[in-house]
Design a protein around this motif. Structure first.
Motif, PDB file in Angstrom:
ATOM      1  N   PRO A   8       0.817  -1.217   0.000  1.00  0.00           N
ATOM      2  CA  PRO A   8       0.000   0.000   0.000  1.00  0.00           C
ATOM      3  C   PRO A   8       0.850   1.266   0.000  1.00  0.00           C
ATOM      4  O   PRO A   8       1.918   1.327   0.615  1.00  0.00           O
ATOM      5  CB  PRO A   8      -0.807  -0.126   1.291  1.00  0.00           C
ATOM      6  CG  PRO A   8      -0.868  -1.598   1.556  1.00  0.00           C
ATOM      7  CD  PRO A   8       0.461  -2.117   1.112  1.00  0.00           C
ATOM      8  N   ALA A   9       0.355   2.281  -0.703  1.00  0.00           N
ATOM      9  CA  ALA A   9       1.076   3.549  -0.862  1.00  0.00           C
ATOM     10  C   ALA A   9       0.133   4.705  -0.565  1.00  0.00           C
ATOM     11  O   ALA A   9      -0.962   4.776  -1.116  1.00  0.00           O
ATOM     12  CB  ALA A   9       1.616   3.666  -2.295  1.00  0.00           C
ATOM     13  N   ASP A  10       0.562   5.606   0.318  1.00  0.00           N
ATOM     14  CA  ASP A  10      -0.218   6.796   0.670  1.00  0.00           C
ATOM     15  C   ASP A  10       0.364   7.978  -0.098  1.00  0.00           C
ATOM     16  O   ASP A  10       1.445   8.467   0.219  1.00  0.00           O
ATOM     17  CB  ASP A  10      -0.146   7.036   2.183  1.00  0.00           C
ATOM     18  CG  ASP A  10      -0.998   8.224   2.618  1.00  0.00           C
ATOM     19  OD1 ASP A  10      -1.561   8.910   1.748  1.00  0.00           O
ATOM     20  OD2 ASP A  10      -1.083   8.455   3.842  1.00  0.00           O
ATOM     21  N   PHE A  11      -0.382   8.457  -1.084  1.00  0.00           N
ATOM     22  CA  PHE A  11       0.142   9.496  -1.957  1.00  0.00           C
ATOM     23  C   PHE A  11      -0.230  10.911  -1.515  1.00  0.00           C
ATOM     24  O   PHE A  11      -0.354  11.814  -2.358  1.00  0.00           O
ATOM     25  CB  PHE A  11      -0.286   9.226  -3.404  1.00  0.00           C
ATOM     26  CG  PHE A  11       0.585   8.199  -4.071  1.00  0.00           C
ATOM     27  CD1 PHE A  11       1.851   8.534  -4.513  1.00  0.00           C
ATOM     28  CD2 PHE A  11       0.160   6.883  -4.214  1.00  0.00           C
ATOM     29  CE1 PHE A  11       2.677   7.595  -5.108  1.00  0.00           C
ATOM     30  CE2 PHE A  11       0.977   5.932  -4.808  1.00  0.00           C
ATOM     31  CZ  PHE A  11       2.243   6.293  -5.258  1.00  0.00           C
ATOM     32  N   HIS A  12      -0.350  11.120  -0.216  1.00  0.00           N
ATOM     33  CA  HIS A  12      -0.503  12.488   0.321  1.00  0.00           C
ATOM     34  C   HIS A  12      -0.532  12.386   1.837  1.00  0.00           C
ATOM     35  O   HIS A  12      -1.550  12.015   2.426  1.00  0.00           O
ATOM     36  CB  HIS A  12      -1.808  13.120  -0.174  1.00  0.00           C
ATOM     37  CG  HIS A  12      -1.976  14.547   0.234  1.00  0.00           C
ATOM     38  ND1 HIS A  12      -2.363  15.528  -0.652  1.00  0.00           N
ATOM     39  CD2 HIS A  12      -1.825  15.179   1.432  1.00  0.00           C
ATOM     40  CE1 HIS A  12      -2.443  16.692  -0.012  1.00  0.00           C
ATOM     41  NE2 HIS A  12      -2.126  16.494   1.256  1.00  0.00           N
ATOM     42  N   ILE A 193      -8.003  10.819  -3.193  1.00  0.00           N
ATOM     43  CA  ILE A 193      -9.201  10.834  -2.342  1.00  0.00           C
ATOM     44  C   ILE A 193      -8.785  10.376  -0.959  1.00  0.00           C
ATOM     45  O   ILE A 193      -8.048   9.394  -0.811  1.00  0.00           O
ATOM     46  CB  ILE A 193     -10.298   9.914  -2.909  1.00  0.00           C
ATOM     47  CG1 ILE A 193     -10.765  10.415  -4.283  1.00  0.00           C
ATOM     48  CG2 ILE A 193     -11.483   9.819  -1.949  1.00  0.00           C
ATOM     49  CD1 ILE A 193     -11.772   9.505  -4.957  1.00  0.00           C
ATOM     50  N   THR A 194      -9.249  11.052   0.061  1.00  0.00           N
ATOM     51  CA  THR A 194      -8.909  10.686   1.431  1.00  0.00           C
ATOM     52  C   THR A 194      -9.894   9.661   1.981  1.00  0.00           C
ATOM     53  O   THR A 194     -11.012   9.507   1.470  1.00  0.00           O
ATOM     54  CB  THR A 194      -8.926  11.909   2.363  1.00  0.00           C
ATOM     55  OG1 THR A 194     -10.286  12.272   2.652  1.00  0.00           O
ATOM     56  CG2 THR A 194      -8.206  13.101   1.750  1.00  0.00           C
ATOM     57  N   ALA A 195      -9.468   8.994   3.052  1.00  0.00           N
ATOM     58  CA  ALA A 195     -10.399   8.101   3.747  1.00  0.00           C
ATOM     59  C   ALA A 195     -11.517   8.889   4.395  1.00  0.00           C
ATOM     60  O   ALA A 195     -12.697   8.513   4.322  1.00  0.00           O
ATOM     61  CB  ALA A 195      -9.637   7.289   4.798  1.00  0.00           C
ATOM     62  N   PHE A 237      -7.896   7.439  -9.962  1.00  0.00           N
ATOM     63  CA  PHE A 237      -8.329   7.856  -8.625  1.00  0.00           C
ATOM     64  C   PHE A 237      -7.718   6.904  -7.610  1.00  0.00           C
ATOM     65  O   PHE A 237      -7.827   5.683  -7.759  1.00  0.00           O
ATOM     66  CB  PHE A 237      -9.850   7.860  -8.521  1.00  0.00           C
ATOM     67  CG  PHE A 237     -10.504   8.929  -9.360  1.00  0.00           C
ATOM     68  CD1 PHE A 237     -10.949  10.108  -8.781  1.00  0.00           C
ATOM     69  CD2 PHE A 237     -10.665   8.756 -10.731  1.00  0.00           C
ATOM     70  CE1 PHE A 237     -11.546  11.104  -9.553  1.00  0.00           C
ATOM     71  CE2 PHE A 237     -11.263   9.745 -11.509  1.00  0.00           C
ATOM     72  CZ  PHE A 237     -11.697  10.920 -10.924  1.00  0.00           C
ATOM     73  N   PHE A 238      -7.080   7.462  -6.590  1.00  0.00           N
ATOM     74  CA  PHE A 238      -6.347   6.624  -5.641  1.00  0.00           C
ATOM     75  C   PHE A 238      -6.259   7.316  -4.289  1.00  0.00           C
ATOM     76  O   PHE A 238      -6.589   8.502  -4.144  1.00  0.00           O
ATOM     77  CB  PHE A 238      -4.938   6.311  -6.164  1.00  0.00           C
ATOM     78  CG  PHE A 238      -4.202   7.496  -6.731  1.00  0.00           C
ATOM     79  CD1 PHE A 238      -3.588   8.429  -5.909  1.00  0.00           C
ATOM     80  CD2 PHE A 238      -4.128   7.670  -8.112  1.00  0.00           C
ATOM     81  CE1 PHE A 238      -2.917   9.512  -6.435  1.00  0.00           C
ATOM     82  CE2 PHE A 238      -3.445   8.760  -8.655  1.00  0.00           C
ATOM     83  CZ  PHE A 238      -2.840   9.675  -7.810  1.00  0.00           C
ATOM     84  N   LEU A 239      -5.795   6.564  -3.309  1.00  0.00           N
ATOM     85  CA  LEU A 239      -5.718   7.074  -1.946  1.00  0.00           C
ATOM     86  C   LEU A 239      -4.581   8.068  -1.770  1.00  0.00           C
ATOM     87  O   LEU A 239      -3.444   7.808  -2.126  1.00  0.00           O
ATOM     88  CB  LEU A 239      -5.506   5.916  -0.965  1.00  0.00           C
ATOM     89  CG  LEU A 239      -5.361   6.332   0.502  1.00  0.00           C
ATOM     90  CD1 LEU A 239      -6.689   6.841   1.049  1.00  0.00           C
ATOM     91  CD2 LEU A 239      -4.841   5.177   1.344  1.00  0.00           C
ATOM     92  N   VAL A 291      -5.588   1.569  -3.007  1.00  0.00           N
ATOM     93  CA  VAL A 291      -4.525   1.900  -2.052  1.00  0.00           C
ATOM     94  C   VAL A 291      -3.124   1.555  -2.555  1.00  0.00           C
ATOM     95  O   VAL A 291      -2.149   1.872  -1.881  1.00  0.00           O
ATOM     96  CB  VAL A 291      -4.749   1.220  -0.678  1.00  0.00           C
ATOM     97  CG1 VAL A 291      -6.094   1.569  -0.109  1.00  0.00           C
ATOM     98  CG2 VAL A 291      -4.569  -0.293  -0.767  1.00  0.00           C
ATOM     99  N   SER A 292      -3.018   0.949  -3.725  1.00  0.00           N
ATOM    100  CA  SER A 292      -1.701   0.558  -4.206  1.00  0.00           C
ATOM    101  C   SER A 292      -1.558   0.738  -5.712  1.00  0.00           C
ATOM    102  O   SER A 292      -0.822   1.600  -6.174  1.00  0.00           O
ATOM    103  CB  SER A 292      -1.402  -0.900  -3.824  1.00  0.00           C
ATOM    104  OG  SER A 292      -0.113  -1.272  -4.231  1.00  0.00           O
TER     105      SER A 292
END
Length: 352
Positions: A8-12, A193-195, A237-239, A291-292
């Motif tokens: 998983p990668a958090d892009f912000h 997009i945030t959780a 679109f991603f996390l 998420v990835s």
């Protein structure tokens, strides 16, 4: 039931500085993530290559098990030469903050055209432009927190038209209009997009400071649009969590001189929270892409064999559901996470 997710990668994400960073940074891994795309709005902001590399070294000292992708703060200090230097040094993107719209944005920009030479250089070397997609409030123009994002979208279209090969990410979208705008732009424009924006609407932050962030959560139909595009599995679109911690005293109080701090803190619970939310609206099968895969593909950071990348993170459904911790503490620093005291139906399977 269990699910395994590839790296998983958090892009912000905001990892702050000083002692609070010692508490925050290990929570990237605690929340299930191998990669953190780090925001540059420190005090002072990260405006050149040397500052970014020093910040990266500080984060790696705290937790070397995560891959940190660094960004620069778009400001008058930047030059095309610095963009080229940053690219050679491995800096990935440049973040644009409109002046005064969010945390540490006092040095933000007022005119995008002023930075066209910077955008040209970024397009040339293939750096990513990350846009905080709001315009400042303006009572005379009837601009406020609820329409600041739709009012920004003409800027997105104009920048994209001028620099069609420039990779652009519209950050932390909150509206149906933003989702439709990104889809319209085509393959070089994506959206994080945030959780918390998958969970909240305006009623959830009006009068509830712990849910207050910028951009603010909007209307039920806007949340529905975010959920729909995740459920669709749209590849652009991603996390990007926009996990933005603030000390508790800045969240639960405000004065005539100091407003409630804007930001919610999701890092330590992020992957279980996203699984919990996606399951709630029928998109659990899109979890890995969201998420990835999608973000890594857009940023050109595929899952690799580097030693700090864990091939799989496994989640399992909990029974009964677990309560989120009320607070995280390290020394004199403490933080209250999003969803504190509420149930999450998933947990990360810890390695033995």
């Amino acid at each position: 039931m269990s699910i395994s997710i590839s790296s998983p990668a958090d892009f912000h994400v905001h990892l702050r500085q000083g002692s609070i960073s010692e508490l925050i940074t290990p929570h990237v891994r605690k929340g299930g993530f191998d990669l953190a795309y780090v925001m540059p709005n420190l005090k002072p902001p990260i405006t050149n290559t040397e500052q970014a590399l020093k910040y990266k070294a500080d984060l790696e000292r705290i937790d070397p098990s995560v891959q940190y992708l660094m960004t620069l703060y778009l400001s008058s200090d930047l030059t095309p030469e610095e963009i080229r230097k940053a690219k050679k040094a491995g800096i990935v993107g440049v973040k644009s903050y409109p002046r005064g719209v969010t945390t540490n944005s006092d040095g933000g920009i007022e005119s995008y055209e002023t930075y066209y030479t910077i955008f040209e250089a970024m397009q040339e070397v293939d750096m990513v432009l990350n846009l905080h997609g709001e315009v400042p409030s303006d009572a005379d123009a009837n601009i406020h927190v609820l329409n600041a994002e739709p009012s920004f979208l003409p800027h997105l279209f104009k920048i994209h038209a001028a620099f069609p090969s420039l990779r652009i990410v519209l950050e932390h979208a909150t509206t149906r209009a933003a989702v439709e705008a990104v889809k319209k732009c085509g393959p070089t424009v994506a959206c994080s997009i945030t959780a918390h924006h998958l969970a909240l609407i305006v009623d959830d932050w009006a009068g509830q400071s712990w849910n207050f962030c910028k951009p603010v959560a909007k209307f039920p139909d806007d949340r529905r649009a975010l959920q729909e595009v995740v459920r669709e599995g749209h590849p652009r679109f991603f996390l990007g969590s926009d996990s933005a911690p603030h000390p508790p005293h800045t969240k639960y109080t405000s004065t005539p001189m100091h407003a409630c701090a804007a930001g919610v803190y999701t890092s330590p619970i992020l992957l279980p929270l996203v699984a919990h939310l996606l399951e709630s609206f029928g998109a659990l099968d899109k979890l890995e892409g969201f998420v990835s895969g999608n973000g890594r593909a857009f940023y050109n950071y595929p899952i690799s064999a580097q030693k700090h990348v864990k091939a799989l993170v496994t989640l399992r459904r909990t029974s009964p559901a677990k309560l989120v911790d009320e607070k995280y503490v390290l020394g004199n620093d403490s933080l209250v996470p999003f969803w504190a005291g509420k149930e999450i139906g998933w947990e990360i399977v810890e390695e033995n």
